[in-house]
Design a protein around this motif. Structure first.
Motif, mmCIF file in Angstrom:
data_model
loop_
_atom_site.group_PDB
_atom_site.id
_atom_site.type_symbol
_atom_site.label_atom_id
_atom_site.label_comp_id
_atom_site.label_asym_id
_atom_site.label_seq_id
_atom_site.Cartn_x
_atom_site.Cartn_y
_atom_site.Cartn_z
ATOM 1 N N ASN A 202 7.573 6.997 -5.442
ATOM 2 C CA ASN A 202 7.120 5.677 -4.980
ATOM 3 C C ASN A 202 6.733 4.744 -6.129
ATOM 4 O OD1 ASN A 202 4.938 7.311 -5.606
ATOM 5 N ND2 ASN A 202 3.578 6.348 -4.112
ATOM 6 N N THR A 203 7.146 5.078 -7.352
ATOM 7 C CA THR A 203 6.853 4.195 -8.494
ATOM 8 C C THR A 203 7.643 2.904 -8.341
ATOM 9 O OG1 THR A 203 6.433 6.076 -9.984
ATOM 10 C CG2 THR A 203 6.921 3.943 -11.003
ATOM 11 N N ARG A 204 6.933 1.793 -8.374
ATOM 12 C CA ARG A 204 7.571 0.486 -8.204
ATOM 13 C C ARG A 204 7.452 -0.389 -9.447
ATOM 14 N NH1 ARG A 204 9.525 3.121 -5.173
ATOM 15 N NH2 ARG A 204 9.379 3.159 -2.889
ATOM 16 N N GLY B 293 14.370 3.019 -9.805
ATOM 17 C CA GLY B 293 14.287 1.977 -8.786
ATOM 18 C C GLY B 293 13.052 1.109 -8.913
ATOM 19 N N ALA B 294 12.451 1.083 -10.105
ATOM 20 C CA ALA B 294 11.241 0.300 -10.352
ATOM 21 C C ALA B 294 11.565 -0.887 -11.252
ATOM 22 C CB ALA B 294 10.164 1.174 -10.998
ATOM 23 N N ILE B 295 10.581 -1.778 -11.394
ATOM 24 C CA ILE B 295 10.736 -2.885 -12.338
ATOM 25 C C ILE B 295 9.856 -2.626 -13.550
ATOM 26 C CG2 ILE B 295 11.301 -4.560 -10.538
ATOM 27 C CD1 ILE B 295 8.454 -5.684 -10.858
ATOM 28 N N CYS B 296 10.249 -3.201 -14.676
ATOM 29 C CA CYS B 296 9.500 -3.063 -15.916
ATOM 30 C C CYS B 296 8.843 -4.409 -16.231
ATOM 31 C CB CYS B 296 10.417 -2.639 -17.064
ATOM 32 S SG CYS B 296 9.547 -2.347 -18.624
ATOM 33 N N PRO C 31 0.836 -1.202 0.000
ATOM 34 C CA PRO C 31 0.000 0.000 0.000
ATOM 35 C C PRO C 31 0.872 1.253 0.000
ATOM 36 C CG PRO C 31 -0.855 -1.605 1.562
ATOM 37 C CD PRO C 31 0.473 -2.137 1.094
ATOM 38 N N GLY C 32 0.526 2.186 -0.859
ATOM 39 C CA GLY C 32 1.323 3.398 -1.003
ATOM 40 C C GLY C 32 2.255 3.358 -2.201
ATOM 41 N N ASP C 33 2.496 2.175 -2.773
ATOM 42 C CA ASP C 33 3.316 2.072 -3.984
ATOM 43 C C ASP C 33 2.547 2.616 -5.182
ATOM 44 O OD1 ASP C 33 5.381 0.949 -2.585
ATOM 45 O OD2 ASP C 33 4.992 -1.119 -3.215
#
Length: 372
Positions: A135-137, A165-168, A88-90
């Motif tokens: 906060n983009t994950r 710092g996110a995944i694609c 939650p929050g991502d």
């Protein structure tokens, strides 16, 4: 190995007990312990693991060049499990032109739970970059997209994701690993609706996630797969594995026919626009050549007029089946806006076409008589 050899041997495991060339389906939900209360083969219960599902998952990882494959009861179950692995929050960044079920999951299920998301035109790389939050994950790509067949630059978007710092994640359902290998383009996860091309015969529901690395996030998704139980039955896994054996030859044959059909429709006076990656006038024609082996067997066509004209046209077709799905051996057509409902952004005159294994001349003759 060439893809056809890889697909055949990734799904071929002769039974060591009987020598059967076709592997058995392990329908058992429970597995016996020995006298020492040990599990000799490591299987305890079919929800967390099953020999038939394990064989499929290994094959999926092999086909996409990943470290870990996971199979699910549907493509939506695969998508939902990945989103559940977030907190939650991502924040999730999602294409504006994505399968309508993906933003529906985010809006109706995960947004109330605390997940935020933004929809952006993935063809506009500056807009993608500007839409990144602290906060983009996850950046969720779908290329070619459903139903407008827009193309995302996977190399660039995956770089943007990693810098943040996110995944694609790439929905590779329409391209399949025959035509596109997102993990080789630096994506982290590939999603498939295995209901479509992987199974290929419109008779089984399934989904898949393939991970480039076996890391902490991968293991969290694996844990959720086991806890939620959103897994396919052993028979479903066996059917998908059987479909994979002919995946390469099916997709290439369907693609060859789709090219001819798209060219016919592109020059027809009753047609406004044809959306197909194999046409020279596609806005991403150069990018397509860089990241796809072939343009695929899916296309969308906008007839001149509106919904009434589109529905009148498909009502006259005789070889195309009016049905909602794609990737099977039979050619399907649907009025996409009707399927998506009143909030659909899809043009009212757009028809989505999945080309099957019929002869190209027969399909064109059917389209011609319906367009007259």
């Amino acid at each position: 190995m060439h893809f056809d050899t890889l697909a055949l041997h990734a799904t071929h495991q002769s039974d060591p007990t009987t020598g059967a060339v076709v592997p058995p389906i392990h329908l058992s939900t429970a597995f016996a312990r020995n006298e020492a209360n040990e599990l000799p083969a490591g299987y305890i219960y079919t929800r967390p693991n099953n020999p038939t599902r394990e064989a499929l998952e290994k094959a999926l990882a092999t086909l996409e060049g990943g470290a870990v494959g996971m199979s699910f009861g549907s493509g939506q179950a695969a998508t939902m499990t990945l989103f559940q692995a977030l907190r939650p929050g991502d924040h999730v960044l999602l294409s504006t032109d994505a399968y309508y079920g993906t933003p529906a999951l985010l809006e109706q299920v995960f947004h109330p739970w605390g997940l935020t998301y933004t929809r952006v035109d993935m063809t506009d790389l500056d807009a993608v970059l500007a839409s990144i939050h602290e906060n983009t994950r996850v950046i969720w790509c779908e290329t070619p997209s459903n139903p407008m067949l827009t193309i995302t630059d996977l190399l660039t978007v995956s770089r943007i994701a990693h810098d943040a710092g996110a995944i694609c994640v790439c929905d590779n359902t329409w391209a399949t690993p025959v035509l596109q290998r997102p993990l080789e383009l630096n994506c982290d996860v590939v999603m498939h609706s295995a209901t479509k091309y992987l199974s290929g015969h419109s008779d089984v529901l399934g989904g898949a996630l393939i991970f480039k690395h076996n890391n902490e996030f991968t293991q969290r998704v694996r844990q959720l797969q086991s806890l939620s139980g959103a897994v396919p039955s052993p028979f479903d896994c066996w059917l998908i594995s059987r479909g994979i054996k002919t995946l390469g030859i099916r997709v290439r044959a369907q693609t060859a026919t789709a090219k001819v059909v798209a060219e016919f429709l592109n020059g027809h006076p009753a047609v406004e626009t044809v959306h197909y990656p194999g046409l020279p006038n596609h806005p991403d024609h150069i990018l397509i050549q860089q990241q796809m082996n072939e343009p695929g067997a899916m296309l969308s066509v906008q007839v001149k007029g509106g919904a009434e004209e589109a529905l009148h046209f498909i009502g006259k077709l005789k070889l195309f089946t009016r049905a909602t799905s794609l990737g099977g051996v039979e050619s399907l057509i649907e009025h996409r806006a009707s399927v998506e409902g009143p909030n659909s952004n899809t043009p009212q005159n757009l028809l989505r076409i999945s080309i099957g294994l019929e002869h190209a001349e027969d399909l064109i003759a059917d389209l011609a008589q319906a367009l007259r």
